[in-house]
Design an enzyme around this catalytic site. Structure first.
Site, short mmCIF file in Angstrom:
data_model
loop_
_atom_site.label_atom_id
_atom_site.label_comp_id
_atom_site.label_asym_id
_atom_site.label_seq_id
_atom_site.Cartn_x
_atom_site.Cartn_y
_atom_site.Cartn_z
CB ALA A 134 -0.93 0.00 1.21
N GLY A 135 2.16 1.12 -0.12
CA GLY A 135 3.02 2.30 -0.10
C GLY A 135 3.53 2.64 1.28
CB SER A 138 4.51 -4.26 3.76
OG SER A 138 4.34 -4.30 2.36
CD GLU A 171 12.75 -4.46 -0.59
OE1 GLU A 171 12.03 -4.32 -1.59
OE2 GLU A 171 12.70 -3.70 0.40
CG ASP A 183 10.89 2.29 1.06
OD1 ASP A 183 10.72 3.51 1.20
OD2 ASP A 183 10.40 1.63 0.13
C1 GLA Z 1 8.86 3.26 -3.51
C2 GLA Z 1 10.32 2.87 -3.40
C3 GLA Z 1 11.12 3.94 -2.64
C4 GLA Z 1 10.87 5.32 -3.23
C5 GLA Z 1 9.37 5.58 -3.34
C6 GLA Z 1 9.04 6.89 -4.03
O1 GLA Z 1 8.25 3.23 -2.26
O2 GLA Z 1 10.46 1.64 -2.72
O3 GLA Z 1 12.49 3.59 -2.66
O4 GLA Z 1 11.51 5.43 -4.47
O5 GLA Z 1 8.72 4.55 -4.07
O6 GLA Z 1 9.45 7.99 -3.24
#
Ligand code: GLA
Length: 397
Positions: A134-135, A138, A171, A183
């Site tokens: 979902a951004g 996770s 990853e 992240d």
């Molecule tokens: C995803 C990627 C991050 C970043 C965002 C955009 O979440 O995993 O590394 O690039 O998009 O800010």
């Protein structure tokens, strides 16, 4: 068994629920329980892979990992939120991803095994209270949480930078996603009551206070999940690389797109493919906005910080073209509420969540406006959650 709570659980509740689920799955014998948060990114969208600054906040929901050492060399992994249990020998781990959820912890396990320290066989159970895909990161949450748990099982302690490296190894090196560095940094380096300031060019880290008695961070989930988002994400990465190859000719000292000022992008726009030019306009504008947003927060001007979030969303919609009608509706609805300072999509876009910064006290009005406006347009109710910061990866008592 789903580990869901109407409010963020405290660590003892997480630990208790996870131990019960672990005993149901793997039988009696106490595991060690660990937690790693997810993250919402407030400023610096799509800048990490362009060497720019980002301002994410770890949130008080994330991944729970229970681990128990075995006397043999078998590894079993299961999840409270996904089907199936997997089992391997430590001496014959799969060397390619399978497309299933356990690719992430398996990638971390393989990376941990290349480091000093003896890892025995393990039983591992994952749970969590973070929306998946979902951004809210996770994947970094499960990777850093697994790194923390496995390092502890091997008798060591995980430094934040080691958590970042193990997550990236899993990853990028095993799962095969060309993700940026934001992240795992947001998850591993978090400090409650602060946003992280990460300069992705030199990886320097700072913490900028966000006073939780005055402002609240909300996340609204559009409940839209885009299957093809990975391809569109990789396309943005490639377009930024293309923009840099052309624009660097005009900025000899530049080492990444972040170093190309907005004025240079504008002056040479005609040399770029139209879509590539729009991506470069977003990056250059977002770099400037993110520095301004940090300065605003440092002087306590949360309203200016919120305005930068709204400008960021507009640029993501118009120039970077990663928003959707659903995300735009959530941002517009939030912006119409008294007490809301700013809102924008968080994560990669193409679906997922928006993040909202609001004055404490405006929570009920925000929820009502988002639910009503979204339901009227799309016929379903978005999930609206209020998140606090989080102290980062840890063992639960
Ligand atoms: C995803 C990627 C991050 C970043 C965002 C955009 O979440 O995993 O590394 O690039 O998009 O800010």
């Amino acid at each position: 068994m789903t580990l869901s709570f109407p409010r963020p659980p405290i660590d003892s509740e997480r630990s208790e629920a996870l131990r019960i689920a672990f005993a149901e799955r793997f039988g009696p014998g106490a595991p060690r329980a660990h937690f790693a948060p997810g993250r919402a990114n407030l400023m610096g969208a799509h800048l990490d892979y362009n060497g720019g600054p980002v301002m994410p906040m770890a949130v008080d929901r994330g991944t729970w990992v229970a681990v128990r050492r075995r006397t043999d060399r078998r590894v079993r992994m299961a999840s409270t939120v996904e089907e199936g249990e997997v089992e391997w020998s430590l001496d014959a781990l799969p060397d390619a991803p399978s497309g299933r959820w356990f690719d992430y912890p398996l990638g971390v396990l393989r990376a941990v095994l290349t480091r000093p320290g003896e890892l025995p066989g393990l039983d591992v159970l994952f749970g969590g209270d973070l929306p998946i895909g979902a951004g809210l990161s996770s994947s970094a949450s499960i990777c850093v949480g697994t790194a923390h748990a496995l390092t502890a099982a091997a008798g060591g302690e995980l430094e934040p930078d080691e958590g970042v490296e193990l997550a990236l190894a899993a990853e990028r090196g095993f799962v095969g996603v060309q993700c940026g560095i934001m992240d795992p940094y947001a998850v591993a380096h978090s400090r409650p009551g602060h946003l992280l300031w990460l300069d992705c060019k030199d990886r320097s880290v700072d913490h900028v206070p966000l006073d939780a008695t005055q402002v609240t961070v909300a996340v609204a989930d559009s409940l839209v999940r885009r299957e093809l988002a990975q391809g569109a994400f990789n396309e943005r990465v490639a377009q930024c690389a293309e923009a840099f190859e052309l624009l660097r000719l005009h900025v000899p000292a530049a080492t990444c797109l972040r170093d190309v000022p907005l004025g240079v992008v504008r002056a040479h726009l005609s040399e770029l493919e139209p879509a590539v030019g729009r991506r470069a306009l977003h990056v250059a504008g977002e770099v400037a906005r993110t520095f301004e947003a940090r300065d605003a927060l440092v002087r306590g001007d949360v309203a200016a910080f919120g305005s930068a979030m709204l400008a960021s969303h507009e640029s993501l919609r118009e120039q970077y073209e990663v928003s959707t009608d659903e995300l735009d509706c959530l941002v517009d609805a939030a912006a119409s509420v008294d007490g809301v300072l700013g809102s924008r999509l968080t994560g990669a876009g193409f679906g997922g969540c928006t993040v909202v910064l609001l004055r404490a006290g405006a929570e009920d009005d925000l929820r009502a406006a988002l639910e009503q406006r979204y339901a009227a347009r799309f016929g379903r109710t978005p999930t609206v959650a209020f998140y606090r910061g989080d102290p980062g990866p840890r063992e639960l008592d």
